[in-house]
Design a protein around this motif. Structure first.
Motif, PDB file in Angstrom:
ATOM      1  N   ALA A 296       0.829  -1.212   0.000  1.00 55.76           N
ATOM      2  CA  ALA A 296       0.000   0.000   0.000  1.00 55.76           C
ATOM      3  C   ALA A 296       0.863   1.262   0.000  1.00 55.76           C
ATOM      4  O   ALA A 296       0.714   2.135   0.852  1.00 55.76           O
ATOM      5  N   THR A 297       1.784   1.336  -0.964  1.00 57.79           N
ATOM      6  CA  THR A 297       2.714   2.455  -1.040  1.00 57.79           C
ATOM      7  C   THR A 297       2.429   3.296  -2.262  1.00 57.79           C
ATOM      8  O   THR A 297       2.320   2.761  -3.361  1.00 57.79           O
ATOM      9  N   PHE A 298       2.367   4.607  -2.067  1.00 58.21           N
ATOM     10  CA  PHE A 298       2.082   5.513  -3.174  1.00 58.21           C
ATOM     11  C   PHE A 298       3.354   6.025  -3.837  1.00 58.21           C
ATOM     12  O   PHE A 298       3.431   6.116  -5.061  1.00 58.21           O
ATOM     13  N   SER A 299       4.358   6.372  -3.027  1.00 58.63           N
ATOM     14  CA  SER A 299       5.582   6.919  -3.597  1.00 58.63           C
ATOM     15  C   SER A 299       6.735   6.770  -2.615  1.00 58.63           C
ATOM     16  O   SER A 299       6.534   6.533  -1.427  1.00 58.63           O
ATOM     17  N   ILE A 300       7.950   6.926  -3.177  1.00 58.86           N
ATOM     18  CA  ILE A 300       9.170   6.880  -2.359  1.00 58.86           C
ATOM     19  C   ILE A 300       9.802   8.259  -2.349  1.00 58.86           C
ATOM     20  O   ILE A 300       9.940   8.875  -3.406  1.00 58.86           O
ATOM     21  N   GLY A 301      10.191   8.746  -1.182  1.00 56.91           N
ATOM     22  CA  GLY A 301      10.895  10.014  -1.078  1.00 56.91           C
ATOM     23  C   GLY A 301      12.384   9.780  -0.951  1.00 56.91           C
ATOM     24  O   GLY A 301      12.976   9.008  -1.705  1.00 56.91           O
ATOM     25  N   GLN A 302      12.987  10.431   0.020  1.00 57.40           N
ATOM     26  CA  GLN A 302      14.428  10.270   0.211  1.00 57.40           C
ATOM     27  C   GLN A 302      14.771   8.806   0.460  1.00 57.40           C
ATOM     28  O   GLN A 302      14.118   8.145   1.277  1.00 57.40           O
ATOM     29  N   THR A 303      15.786   8.330  -0.243  1.00 53.97           N
ATOM     30  CA  THR A 303      16.148   6.924  -0.149  1.00 53.97           C
ATOM     31  C   THR A 303      17.657   6.767  -0.124  1.00 53.97           C
ATOM     32  O   THR A 303      18.367   7.384  -0.916  1.00 53.97           O
ATOM     33  N   GLY A 304      18.121   5.947   0.770  1.00 53.98           N
ATOM     34  CA  GLY A 304      19.536   5.642   0.851  1.00 53.98           C
ATOM     35  C   GLY A 304      19.791   4.191   0.507  1.00 53.98           C
ATOM     36  O   GLY A 304      18.967   3.323   0.796  1.00 53.98           O
ATOM     37  N   TRP A 305      20.939   3.961  -0.125  1.00 58.51           N
ATOM     38  CA  TRP A 305      21.431   2.608  -0.336  1.00 58.51           C
ATOM     39  C   TRP A 305      22.550   2.363   0.674  1.00 58.51           C
ATOM     40  O   TRP A 305      23.480   3.169   0.770  1.00 58.51           O
ATOM     41  N   TYR A 306      22.462   1.272   1.372  1.00 53.99           N
ATOM     42  CA  TYR A 306      23.446   0.885   2.372  1.00 53.99           C
ATOM     43  C   TYR A 306      24.006  -0.487   1.997  1.00 53.99           C
ATOM     44  O   TYR A 306      23.392  -1.245   1.256  1.00 53.99           O
ATOM     45  N   ARG A 307      25.166  -0.789   2.554  1.00 52.80           N
ATOM     46  CA  ARG A 307      25.693  -2.134   2.371  1.00 52.80           C
ATOM     47  C   ARG A 307      26.348  -2.604   3.664  1.00 52.80           C
ATOM     48  O   ARG A 307      26.833  -1.804   4.467  1.00 52.80           O
ATOM     49  N   GLN A 308      26.324  -3.914   3.818  1.00 52.97           N
ATOM     50  CA  GLN A 308      26.924  -4.521   4.999  1.00 52.97           C
ATOM     51  C   GLN A 308      27.712  -5.745   4.570  1.00 52.97           C
ATOM     52  O   GLN A 308      27.136  -6.723   4.073  1.00 52.97           O
ATOM     53  N   ALA A 309      29.018  -5.654   4.741  1.00 53.64           N
ATOM     54  CA  ALA A 309      29.898  -6.775   4.449  1.00 53.64           C
ATOM     55  C   ALA A 309      30.045  -7.634   5.702  1.00 53.64           C
ATOM     56  O   ALA A 309      29.829  -7.132   6.822  1.00 53.64           O
ATOM     57  N   PRO A 310      30.420  -8.889   5.549  1.00 53.06           N
ATOM     58  CA  PRO A 310      30.575  -9.763   6.725  1.00 53.06           C
ATOM     59  C   PRO A 310      31.537  -9.169   7.742  1.00 53.06           C
ATOM     60  O   PRO A 310      32.642  -8.733   7.389  1.00 53.06           O
ATOM     61  N   GLY A 311      31.101  -9.128   8.987  1.00 51.47           N
ATOM     62  CA  GLY A 311      31.941  -8.617  10.059  1.00 51.47           C
ATOM     63  C   GLY A 311      32.052  -7.113  10.126  1.00 51.47           C
ATOM     64  O   GLY A 311      32.809  -6.581  10.944  1.00 51.47           O
ATOM     65  N   LYS A 312      31.304  -6.396   9.279  1.00 50.89           N
ATOM     66  CA  LYS A 312      31.378  -4.943   9.258  1.00 50.89           C
ATOM     67  C   LYS A 312      30.013  -4.336   9.539  1.00 50.89           C
ATOM     68  O   LYS A 312      28.982  -4.990   9.389  1.00 50.89           O
ATOM     69  N   GLN A 313      30.034  -3.072   9.915  1.00 49.31           N
ATOM     70  CA  GLN A 313      28.777  -2.373  10.159  1.00 49.31           C
ATOM     71  C   GLN A 313      28.131  -1.959   8.836  1.00 49.31           C
ATOM     72  O   GLN A 313      28.808  -1.781   7.825  1.00 49.31           O
TER      73      GLN A 313
END
Length: 121
Positions: A27-44
């Motif tokens: 039930a989503t109309f639109s997306i505003g601000q969006t970040g891409w994140y990544r998490q490698a093994p053993g890392k934040q």
């Protein structure tokens, strides 16, 4: 229920490209601000790219010139184009966005489920 769904991950050789998608679902109309994140093994988990609701973008130094974040005209999907991939780009990639629900409410900082990107020869 509002949610984000990532796709496009996979196995790629160094120097290759992938395009990740982060799509509004439910039930989503639109997306505003969006970040891409990544998490490698053993890392934040770390921010790699962000696009504001007005379309301005910023990137982590480690991906500048190689990654491009964009949003489609319908504002229901955000993309991360990843070029010249390196071994160290291997991680689970997540999107996190501010969603406007079809009920008119805002749902801030909604996470997707993640998609695995593996850079290997």
């Amino acid at each position: 229920q509002v949610q984000l769904v990532e796709s496009g991950g996979g196995l790629v050789q160094p120097g290759g490209s992938l395009r990740l998608s982060c799509a509004a679902s439910g039930a989503t109309f639109s997306i505003g601000q969006t970040g891409w994140y990544r998490q490698a093994p053993g890392k934040q988990r770390a921010l790699v790219a962000i696009i504001s609701s007005s379309g301005s973008v910023n990137y982590a130094d480690s991906v500048k010139g190689r990654f491009t974040v964009s949003r489609d005209d319908t504002k229901t999907t955000v993309y991360l184009q990843m070029d010249s991939l390196k071994f160290e780009d291997t991680a689970v990639y997540y999107c996190n966005g501010d969603l406007r629900g079809s009920d008119g409410r805002m749902y801030f900082h909604t996470w997707g489920q993640g998609t695995q990107v593996t850079v290997s020869s």
